[in-house]
Design a protein around this motif. Structure first.
Motif, mmCIF file in Angstrom:
data_model
loop_
_atom_site.group_PDB
_atom_site.id
_atom_site.type_symbol
_atom_site.label_atom_id
_atom_site.label_comp_id
_atom_site.label_asym_id
_atom_site.label_seq_id
_atom_site.Cartn_x
_atom_site.Cartn_y
_atom_site.Cartn_z
ATOM 1 N N GLY A 112 0.666 6.705 6.863
ATOM 2 C CA GLY A 112 1.942 6.248 6.340
ATOM 3 C C GLY A 112 2.938 6.230 7.486
ATOM 4 N N HIS A 113 3.461 5.060 7.790
ATOM 5 C CA HIS A 113 4.377 4.828 8.925
ATOM 6 C C HIS A 113 3.597 4.796 10.247
ATOM 7 C CE1 HIS A 113 7.733 5.179 6.220
ATOM 8 N NE2 HIS A 113 7.239 6.307 5.766
ATOM 9 N N GLY A 114 3.493 5.952 10.929
ATOM 10 C CA GLY A 114 2.740 5.998 12.192
ATOM 11 C C GLY A 114 3.343 5.149 13.292
ATOM 12 N N ALA A 158 -2.065 9.505 5.030
ATOM 13 C CA ALA A 158 -1.196 10.646 5.329
ATOM 14 C C ALA A 158 0.044 10.163 6.056
ATOM 15 C CB ALA A 158 -1.940 11.666 6.191
ATOM 16 N N HIS A 159 1.207 10.663 5.620
ATOM 17 C CA HIS A 159 2.457 10.351 6.313
ATOM 18 C C HIS A 159 2.456 11.055 7.675
ATOM 19 C CE1 HIS A 159 3.928 9.171 2.361
ATOM 20 N NE2 HIS A 159 5.076 8.779 2.886
ATOM 21 N N ALA A 160 2.760 10.333 8.728
ATOM 22 C CA ALA A 160 2.895 10.938 10.069
ATOM 23 C C ALA A 160 3.544 9.948 11.018
ATOM 24 C CB ALA A 160 1.526 11.354 10.612
ATOM 25 N N LEU A 169 0.807 -1.231 0.000
ATOM 26 C CA LEU A 169 0.000 0.000 0.000
ATOM 27 C C LEU A 169 0.838 1.279 0.000
ATOM 28 C CD1 LEU A 169 -2.792 -0.866 2.619
ATOM 29 C CD2 LEU A 169 -2.846 -1.165 0.125
ATOM 30 N N HIS A 170 2.108 1.160 0.389
ATOM 31 C CA HIS A 170 2.918 2.382 0.548
ATOM 32 C C HIS A 170 4.191 2.282 -0.288
ATOM 33 C CE1 HIS A 170 4.004 5.885 3.333
ATOM 34 N NE2 HIS A 170 4.985 5.808 2.454
ATOM 35 N N LEU A 171 4.139 2.913 -1.453
ATOM 36 C CA LEU A 171 5.218 2.772 -2.425
ATOM 37 C C LEU A 171 5.307 4.020 -3.303
ATOM 38 C CD1 LEU A 171 7.251 1.077 -4.062
ATOM 39 C CD2 LEU A 171 5.321 -0.005 -5.198
ATOM 40 N N HIS A 172 6.477 4.686 -3.250
ATOM 41 C CA HIS A 172 6.649 5.929 -4.021
ATOM 42 C C HIS A 172 7.245 5.647 -5.397
ATOM 43 C CE1 HIS A 172 5.905 8.774 -0.630
ATOM 44 N NE2 HIS A 172 6.260 7.713 0.089
ATOM 45 N N LEU A 173 6.524 6.095 -6.420
ATOM 46 C CA LEU A 173 6.954 5.886 -7.816
ATOM 47 C C LEU A 173 8.330 6.496 -8.086
ATOM 48 C CD1 LEU A 173 6.173 5.036 -10.764
ATOM 49 C CD2 LEU A 173 5.096 7.289 -11.005
ATOM 50 N N THR A 229 7.491 -1.319 1.308
ATOM 51 C CA THR A 229 8.897 -0.969 1.045
ATOM 52 C C THR A 229 9.137 0.539 1.139
ATOM 53 O OG1 THR A 229 8.550 -0.705 -1.333
ATOM 54 C CG2 THR A 229 9.182 -2.909 -0.553
ATOM 55 N N ASP A 230 8.089 1.353 0.945
ATOM 56 C CA ASP A 230 8.203 2.811 0.902
ATOM 57 C C ASP A 230 8.860 3.240 -0.412
ATOM 58 O OD1 ASP A 230 7.871 5.383 1.734
ATOM 59 O OD2 ASP A 230 9.468 5.390 3.233
ATOM 60 N N ALA A 231 10.092 2.777 -0.624
ATOM 61 C CA ALA A 231 10.891 3.241 -1.752
ATOM 62 C C ALA A 231 11.802 2.091 -2.153
ATOM 63 C CB ALA A 231 11.714 4.433 -1.295
#
Ligand SMILES: [Zn+2]
Length: 329
Positions: free
Chosen positions: A213-215, A189-191, A11-15, A270-272
């Motif tokens: 995102g993260h938390g 939302a990233h926080a 769900l959390h992956l930056h292009l 993975t985030d990135a």
């Protein structure tokens, strides 16, 4: 065990943080493997989140034309397929891809079309989340959220706020998240990454996200954990990224196992893929090695991920069946 072949949800992956060397070389053949590793991949330890994010600039620079955006998107689908991801939500900030004259609409339309092709070519199902950034103005934030609305009923499924939470306050973005609420746009939302529990509280109160995102620093506040459970707010956790940005000194000190045990909904991400030099298979291996996680943990996290995905019940059911089948074997 070997996780590459296990089906997964991300769900959390930056292009713009996930360009393989193959696509970088294709876009600029003068970049050597060595230069790529230096400019695109962050070291195991950065000073902080702001330091980590500087690596994204290399990717963003190579994503300024339609053809570049198309190639980078298709490249990510190949990586997802190789990691056996069944469903992914990919995110990026369209307004940082205007340097060569594309309009924001053209940027989103290009990535949207490339995604449709990527989905068709690889069979990986996916949605796209548009990000505003902490340092953006109120009008840039509004422009981004209205793009989500304009592209509804396409691959665009949600809205997010990313970048440096420690360096910039929420003020410029409250209006955009209010717009999202009144227009039924799903938000994350990233926080709780570069800042502590107060940032998660502030984000939940002002932005009303379905996911964070993260938390991970929520674990420091028992009331917050209870609140997350009551509201069924999902945490998108990215273990390796959290070590690189110094949320925790080392993976053994990560609180993911404790958070899992509180029964807050969470997923592994993975985030990135490039900045963190990782895959979901690698993240799962780390969790097995450090916390003795087993297939049961990963099944639970994947089922929670798909339950909180910004997609249809039909897609959720299909993915759910495949996950249960594979992990319970
Ligand atoms: Zn992120």
């Amino acid at each position: 065990m070997e996780y590459t072949q296990m089906p997964k949800v991300e769900l959390h992956l930056h292009l713009d943080c996930s360009l393989s060397y193959d696509v970088v070389y294709q876009l600029n053949p003068t970049i050597t493997q060595e230069e790529y590793e230096k400019a695109f991949i962050a070291p195991p330890k950065c000073t902080d989140l702001a330091d980590y994010i500087t690596r994204a600039l290399s990717g963003v620079q190579l994503m300024q034309t339609k053809e570049q955006l198309r190639l980078v998107t298709l490249d990510l689908f190949k990586q997802l397929k190789a990691d056996n991801v069944l469903y992914a939500e990919i995110r990026f900030a369209p307004l940082i891809h205007l340097e060569k004259g594309l309009t924001p609409e053209e940027v989103v339309a290009t990535v949207n079309e490339a995604m449709s092709l990527g989905i068709k070519q690889t069979g990986v199902k996916a949605g796209l989340i548009l990000c505003t950034l902490r340092h953006f103005t109120a009008s840039q934030s509004m422009q981004t959220v209205t793009l989500v609305d304009r592209f509804k009923d396409t691959n665009i499924v949600g809205f997010d706020i990313a970048a440096d939470e420690a360096g910039f306050p929420i003020d410029n973005h409250v209006k955009a998240f209010n717009y999202a609420k009144t227009h039924h746009i799903k938000c994350t939302a990233h926080a709780g990454e570069a800042k502590g529990t107060e940032s998660v509280w502030e984000t939940i109160t002002n932005f009303n996200p379905l996911r964070i995102g993260h938390g991970v620093r929520s674990y420091e506040d028992e009331k917050l954990i209870t609140f997350l459970k009551e509201r069924d707010i999902h945490l998108e956790i990215c273990p390796t990224s959290n070590i690189q940005t110094n949320v925790y000194q080392e993976i053994k000190g990560h609180k993911i196992h404790e958070i899992y045990n509180t029964e807050v909904s969470l997923s592994i991400n993975t985030d990135a893929r490039t900045i963190s030099n990782t895959t979901l298979a690698k993240e799962y291996q780390e969790l097995e090695n450090n916390f003795n996680w087993t297939k049961a943990h990963f099944l639970k996290c994947n089922l929670e991920a798909i339950r909180h995905a910004f997609t249809t019940e039909e897609v959720k059911n299909e993915i759910r069946q495949k996950l249960i089948h594979a992990y319970q074997e």
